[in-house]
Every structure is written in C-alpha cells, then in structure tokens.
Write a protein that holds these residues in place. Structure first.
Motif: not given
Length: 311
Positions: A51-78
């Motif tokens: 959550e601290m990366y880019g003041e939250g933008r890292s999570e936002e950008f990652l989620g948007a970039a994964l899109g429909a492929r979210r279920d193919e990956v393991v997302i780790a956050s802190k």
C-alpha cells in the motif's frame, strides 16, 4: 517458469517474482501495463506490491494491468504499520490492519489478497492483537495466506508462537533483504523461518544494482541510475563490495554465465528460498531477469562463491 510452495502452507510462487515498487512512482499506468504483460509472458505469476508503493498507485496500476488475468497470478501486498507518532492504545494495530486490507482490496480491484504481509512490525502492540486480527482476515476470505517482513528471528518465533497457542492462522513466509553482499539474515531470520515452516522471499537480490555490473569502482554513477538518484542505495557501493563483485564476475564468466545469473542462481540454491523479488522498469528488464534464470549451482559452485566472497 519453475514454481515453489511458500513454506509448508502457502501458495505456489514463480521462482522469480516481480517487485512492483516502481508502479505509480517511476512508471505510469500505461508503462505498468507493458511491464506486467512482459512478466506474464515470461511466466512470472508472483507479483509483489504494497500500500505504500506510490502512495497506493502501485496497487491500482497493478490491478488494472492484470485485469481479467487476475486469477492466473498470486498477488502479495503489505500493510503499513501504525504511525510512529500515534500512541499505542489497545486496538490501534487491529484498526490499522483492517483499514489497510480494505484499502488494498479496493485499489487492486479484487476480492482477496493471496499473500498479505506485515510490512514492518509494530514495536509496541502485543503479538496477540496482531495474530488475532490477521486470523480474522483469513477467516473472512479477504486474505488467503499470511506473511511477515523486515523482522528478526525473535519476532518470527514470538509471532508464530502467539498464533500457534491460539490455534490461529500462521505466517507462510518472510520477506527480507538478502543477496550475495548482504547476508545478515542467515544468522537468525533464515533459521527461525525454517523452524516455523516458513519460506523466505529475498528482496534486493541484485544489491540495488551493484550485482548487475553496471557500476564501476572509481567511476561516476550512470545518469538516472538508482545510485545517482537516491544516495541511500549507493551506500552499498563500498571498496570491499566492488572488489567482491569483480571476483564474482570472474567466477561467473569462467562458468559461462553472467553476474546477474549468479546472483539469482545463488539465492535459488538456498534451500529456504521460495521466490526472489526483482523490480523492473521496462519490459526488456523483465525479460533480462527471467533470462538470467537457469543456472542451478552445485556444491562446487557454492564453495567457489564462498571463496570469492572471502577474497
């Protein structure tokens, strides 16, 4: 790409994970999409953000970039710890954790976080408040697996004991700085993790770039490089470390490999390591990191590394 299970209870992670700290800081949403696509193409399924990366933008950008492929990956956050200027009162850490997970879920655009890290420990909050709250998130399904980061061996043992005594969800892994030039974790963190059945996820595997070979002793740092832009990272650029890098480069070359392959291969040869986190700011860097995998160091290689480090 090879996958390994995080500890005894965690998910399968690709042995190379993509560190997403550049997203929302160095990279915009479009550039993030390109890097994420390159990672997926390379077989990387482990994406590490906070959550601290880019003041939250890292999570936002990652989620948007994964899109429909979210279920193919393991997302780790802190989640961030309780602010240091906020006096501890019972329940303060629990509130911070609950706020953290809701914010991360919203920014990532997902209904669960696969691996949820304690980014930094709270020095004052009791372990029972920590493990009880984290277990609550696991039971709710908002978090699938727990992990910790930037802790020492005593904290690993204490937090694990608190969860075990209460029959609560335990940590599957620990994330720590670990590379050929930074090995302090081998004294207590790695043994403690092993004792608790936790996998180890090293970050800064290339020593902030020193183990790429792009920096030369006595020469100015390249314009725009991490050492040139952020002096904190340049602290690793000591005379002794440059000498060690030269010896390690010679060792790798003698075996038909480069320094980056040695840095990744040495970490992945450690029995407690599950996945190595490496950041990238371009698709080419992702491809280069993935291409550096494949050197399986044997006992002779590992002995040669120790000799090179000893000088």
């Amino acid at each position: 790409m090879e996958k390994r299970t995080l500890g005894t209870t965690g998910p399968e992670l690709s042995v190379l994970g993509l560190g997403c700290n550049n997203f929302g800081m160095k990279l915009d949403a479009g550039q993030t999409r390109e890097v994420v696509a390159a990672a997926l193409d390379a077989g990387i399924t482990h994406f590490d953000t906070a959550e601290m990366y880019g003041e939250g933008r890292s999570e936002e950008f990652l989620g948007a970039a994964l899109g429909a492929r979210r279920d193919e990956v393991v997302i780790a956050s802190k989640y961030l710890p309780r602010p240091q200027d906020e006096a501890y009162v019972p329940g303060a850490l629990a509130r911070r954790i609950r706020e953290g997970v809701e914010g991360s879920l919203r920014r990532l655009g997902t209904d669960r976080i696969d691996v949820w890290y304690q980014h930094y420990p709270d020095a004052e909050a009791p372990d029972d408040e920590l493990v009880t709250t984290l277990d609550e998130l696991v039971r709710s399904g908002k978090v699938l697996h727990l992990a910790t980061s930037n802790v020492d061996g005593g904290q690993i043992a204490g937090q694990a004991a608190a969860a075990r005594e209460r029959g609560l969800a335990t940590f599957a892994g620990v994330q720590s700085e670990w590379n050929l030039l930074s090995r302090a974790v081998e004294a207590d963190v790695v043994p403690a993790a092993r004792a608790e059945g936790m996998g180890v996820v090293p970050y800064f595997p290339l020593a902030s770039g020193l183990l790429t070979g792009k920096y030369a002793a006595g020469q100015p740092y390249p314009d725009g490089s991490r050492f040139a832009v952020i002096p904190y990272f340049a602290q690793v650029a000591t005379e002794d470390n440059f000498a060690a890098v030269a010896r390690l480069s010679e060792l790798a070359a003698a075996r038909g490999h480069d320094l980056v392959s040695l840095a990744f291969g040495w970490l992945l040869a450690q029995p407690d390591v599950t996945s190595v986190i490496a950041g990238a700011s371009t698709p080419a860097q992702v491809a280069a990191n993935a291409g550096a995998l494949g050197w399986t160091l044997d006992a002779d290689d590992l002995a040669a590394v120790e000799a090179a480090l000893a000088g």
